[in-house]
Design an enzyme around this catalytic site. Structure first.
Site, PDB file in Angstrom:
ATOM      1  N   LEU A  55       9.157  -4.335 -14.110  1.00 32.75           N
ATOM      2  CA  LEU A  55       9.141  -5.285 -14.788  1.00 32.75           C
ATOM      3  C   LEU A  55       7.387  -6.196 -14.604  1.00 32.75           C
ATOM      4  O   LEU A  55       6.690  -5.552 -13.453  1.00 32.75           O
ATOM      5  CB  LEU A  55       9.856  -6.584 -14.517  1.00 32.75           C
ATOM      6  CG  LEU A  55      11.266  -6.192 -14.913  1.00 32.75           C
ATOM      7  CD1 LEU A  55      12.739  -6.858 -13.781  1.00 32.75           C
ATOM      8  CD2 LEU A  55      11.860  -6.502 -16.285  1.00 32.75           C
ATOM      9  N   PRO A  56       6.894  -6.798 -15.331  1.00 35.12           N
ATOM     10  CA  PRO A  56       5.751  -6.664 -14.818  1.00 35.12           C
ATOM     11  C   PRO A  56       5.196  -7.648 -13.467  1.00 35.12           C
ATOM     12  O   PRO A  56       4.476  -7.584 -13.346  1.00 35.12           O
ATOM     13  CB  PRO A  56       5.297  -8.363 -16.614  1.00 35.12           C
ATOM     14  CG  PRO A  56       6.219  -8.254 -16.942  1.00 35.12           C
ATOM     15  CD  PRO A  56       7.500  -7.715 -16.017  1.00 35.12           C
TER      16      PRO A  56
ATOM     17  N   THR B 124       5.462  -3.332  -9.809  1.00 31.34           N
ATOM     18  CA  THR B 124       4.307  -4.369  -8.843  1.00 31.34           C
ATOM     19  C   THR B 124       4.582  -4.879  -8.251  1.00 31.34           C
ATOM     20  O   THR B 124       3.541  -6.463  -9.105  1.00 31.34           O
ATOM     21  CB  THR B 124       3.021  -3.560  -8.939  1.00 31.34           C
ATOM     22  OG1 THR B 124       2.900  -1.785  -8.949  1.00 31.34           O
ATOM     23  CG2 THR B 124       2.369  -3.642  -8.050  1.00 31.34           C
TER      24      THR B 124
ATOM     25  N   LYS C  76       0.732   0.491  -2.798  1.00 24.71           N
ATOM     26  CA  LYS C  76       0.385   0.052  -3.760  1.00 24.71           C
ATOM     27  C   LYS C  76      -0.858  -0.830  -3.589  1.00 24.71           C
ATOM     28  O   LYS C  76      -2.020  -0.802  -3.973  1.00 24.71           O
ATOM     29  CB  LYS C  76       1.264   0.009  -4.681  1.00 24.71           C
ATOM     30  CG  LYS C  76       1.053  -0.386  -6.234  1.00 24.71           C
ATOM     31  CD  LYS C  76       0.673   1.122  -7.001  1.00 24.71           C
ATOM     32  CE  LYS C  76       0.254   0.096  -8.781  1.00 24.71           C
ATOM     33  NZ  LYS C  76       0.729  -0.096  -9.565  1.00 24.71           N
TER      34      LYS C  76
ATOM     35  N   LYS D 147      -3.888  -9.224 -11.179  1.00 21.28           N
ATOM     36  CA  LYS D 147      -2.607  -9.340 -10.384  1.00 21.28           C
ATOM     37  C   LYS D 147      -2.333  -9.215  -9.123  1.00 21.28           C
ATOM     38  O   LYS D 147      -1.786  -8.945  -8.199  1.00 21.28           O
ATOM     39  CB  LYS D 147      -1.104  -8.972 -11.633  1.00 21.28           C
ATOM     40  CG  LYS D 147      -0.016  -9.407 -10.620  1.00 21.28           C
ATOM     41  CD  LYS D 147       0.402  -8.287 -11.722  1.00 21.28           C
ATOM     42  CE  LYS D 147       1.199  -7.385 -11.015  1.00 21.28           C
ATOM     43  NZ  LYS D 147       2.538  -6.646 -11.306  1.00 21.28           N
TER      44      LYS D 147
END
Lengths: 338, 338
Positions: free
Chosen positions: A101-102, A132, A207, A282
């Protein structure tokens, strides 16, 4: 944070949730007692999730999917997936769930909403979230999963859309070692490097740390190349020297941001494709959140965040993040589409 | 800057200085008509220059040296060098001159003072300056050399003291292609990679660009590792993942700044040895000068300069530049020597 992680871990490792698991699933999920006929749930069928789910089907898994977009679910139905009407319905039919998902809020909603996964998740279910997001949200979801007798691991990816399509993603997994084998077995249908980074949240931590460093090196290479070119250096000669010297880095030798230095990279194609500036922004925001929460100084990470923020106010928001080279260059002679 | 470089180049390439050269030396220095008995002058016998000069002697060159320190010249005399009383005396006895000095002002003085090289330099002399200095000063010296019928090339090095001792330096050379072979032949007594980077000043430009990027990646790795460790990650696992991912760089995979990640690097030895913070600060100052002169934006390079400036106010000034990791960490528990 560390103590919160430790509490989760102790819940997982002392088996406090084990009594809630029914007979067939009373052992660790790593015992791989799932039936091969059991379904894998997949939630989030975007640019990354879509091809990942297709790879699962092509590797022989029975898959039940959910996405807000009917176009996305129809495509997966054509590939052979069952389509569910909600995350809760996915959870009721699957003993392994993958979500892609975003952002953090999408993940929270997907799992905790009235029609969310935790409404109907089966005890013993293995949940792998490849989004992420903020590592704290991963820990929060893991704690809620424990209450349902399920196991939640974070498993963000690197490699982008080409690797998602090719099934060659790298998964950075955060979770308990005794559950890792089960996660690895499932994720290897979609990726080739499956790395256990530590406890839950660790995949996200690696990450966002990696991507913060990536942004720093990409801006660093861009300003270095621009400076050298203005000093009269040939960009290929300069890159060639740097790549065998102490400035060597992936952003220079594999993904050079200067048009003409390397073929087959976004800079050679007007910065089309690749990893979008908006997505790097982001990730840098997540890194800054983590830095603030842990009281960590990140002087270059903070400036990198601001630079990508400024870039995202321009047409470069939807170009590859290596277009920071263009952002630093003198004003473009031609008007850009805006 | 570019136009200044072009003027020098046209002087060199149109042969305007050729008539000033005496019969024996009327050809380009690249014709290698020097007698093997002719001397090589070496000016600046510090931590780098000393072992470089020794290598020249050991490769069979006859060497005449100058240094302000009598201790340094005595050591070279023991190795077989002739000792001169001034740069001018060196120049009067040599047809090839190498200089290795701390900064731009030292170079200017060495060449232009009353007892400087240009007072007595022989026409046809090949001058190679291995100092790391402002590229504009290299161009300035090259222009003055032309008036004397000599050729000046910049040839800064990378590799540090170990490579100077081992004769394995990398030389980044700025000068004309037709003179490069002569430079390469001489420099190969002291190094193994001799790279022509472009016209005069280009060696300096590549060097300061590379070192600016090096400082950026070293700070970036340091803040990334510190952040990840505070998020609970194991530094070896994190470095291992980053080194196979897009954050990969020399500062992480070869010279990691976190104690315990790699053996045989300064971070494994309390940041002793290596490339000093004070020298990195100097190079970042040169990069900022070049950025201002060419109107180039260097947002991360500017912050890197400030960070090394702040570090140089502490005991870390005389430690390896990778000690920026310690600078970013929480306050040390033990009092440091100061």
């Amino acid at each position: 944070m560390a103590s919160m992680g430790s509490r989760i871990v102790s819940l997982l490792t002392t088996g406090k949730y084990a009594p809630a698991i029914n007979f067939a699933r009373r052992f660790s999920v790593s015992h791989q007692q799932w039936s091969r006929q059991a379904k894998v749930g997949f939630i989030g069928l975007g640019l990354m999730g879509g091809p990942m789910a297709v790879n699962l089907i092509q590797k022989g898994h029975s898959v039940v999917v959910y996405d807000l977009s009917s176009k996305a679910t129809e495509h997966l139905q054509d590939e052979g997936a069952e389509v569910a009407k909600s995350p809760a319905e996915v959870a009721s039919k699957a003993d392994r769930i993958i979500s892609m998902l975003p952002n953090s809020e999408h993940v929270r909603t997907c799992y905790t909403a009235d029609d969310g996964v935790f409404q109907s998740v089966l005890a013993g279910t293995l949940i792998l979230d490849s989004s992420t997001i903020d590592p704290n949200v991963s820990k929060e979801m893991a704690a809620l999963a424990v209450k349902k007798g399920a196991v939640f691991m974070d498993a963000p990816v690197s490699g982008g859309v080409p690797a998602a399509k090719g099934g060659t993603l790298t998964f950075m997994v955060g979770g308990e070692e005794q559950e890792f084998e089960a996660a690895r077995e499932l994720l290897s249908a979609m990726g080739k490097n499956i790395v256990l980074c530590g406890r839950v949240g660790s995949g996200q931590a690696v990450k966002i740390c990696n991507n913060m460093l990536l942004a720093i090196t990409m801006i660093g290479v861009s300003e270095t190349m621009n400076l050298g070119m203005r000093l009269g250096l040939d960009p290929k000669v300069m890159a060639g020297t740097i790549n065998t010297a102490t400035g060597r880095c992936w952003s220079s030798d594999t993904y050079n941001p200067v048009p003409g230095v390397l073929p087959n990279v976004p800079s050679a194609n007007d910065y089309q494709g690749g990893f979008l500036t908006a997505l790097m922004l982001k990730d840098l925001g997540l890194a800054q959140n983590a830095a603030i929460a842990t009281n960590s100084p990140t002087p270059l990470g903070a400036v990198a965040h601001q630079i990508y923020k400024l870039m995202s106010n321009t047409y470069l928001s939807e170009r590859d993040f290596s277009s920071v080279f263009r952002f630093l260059q003198e004003p473009q002679k031609k008007e850009e589409d805006n």
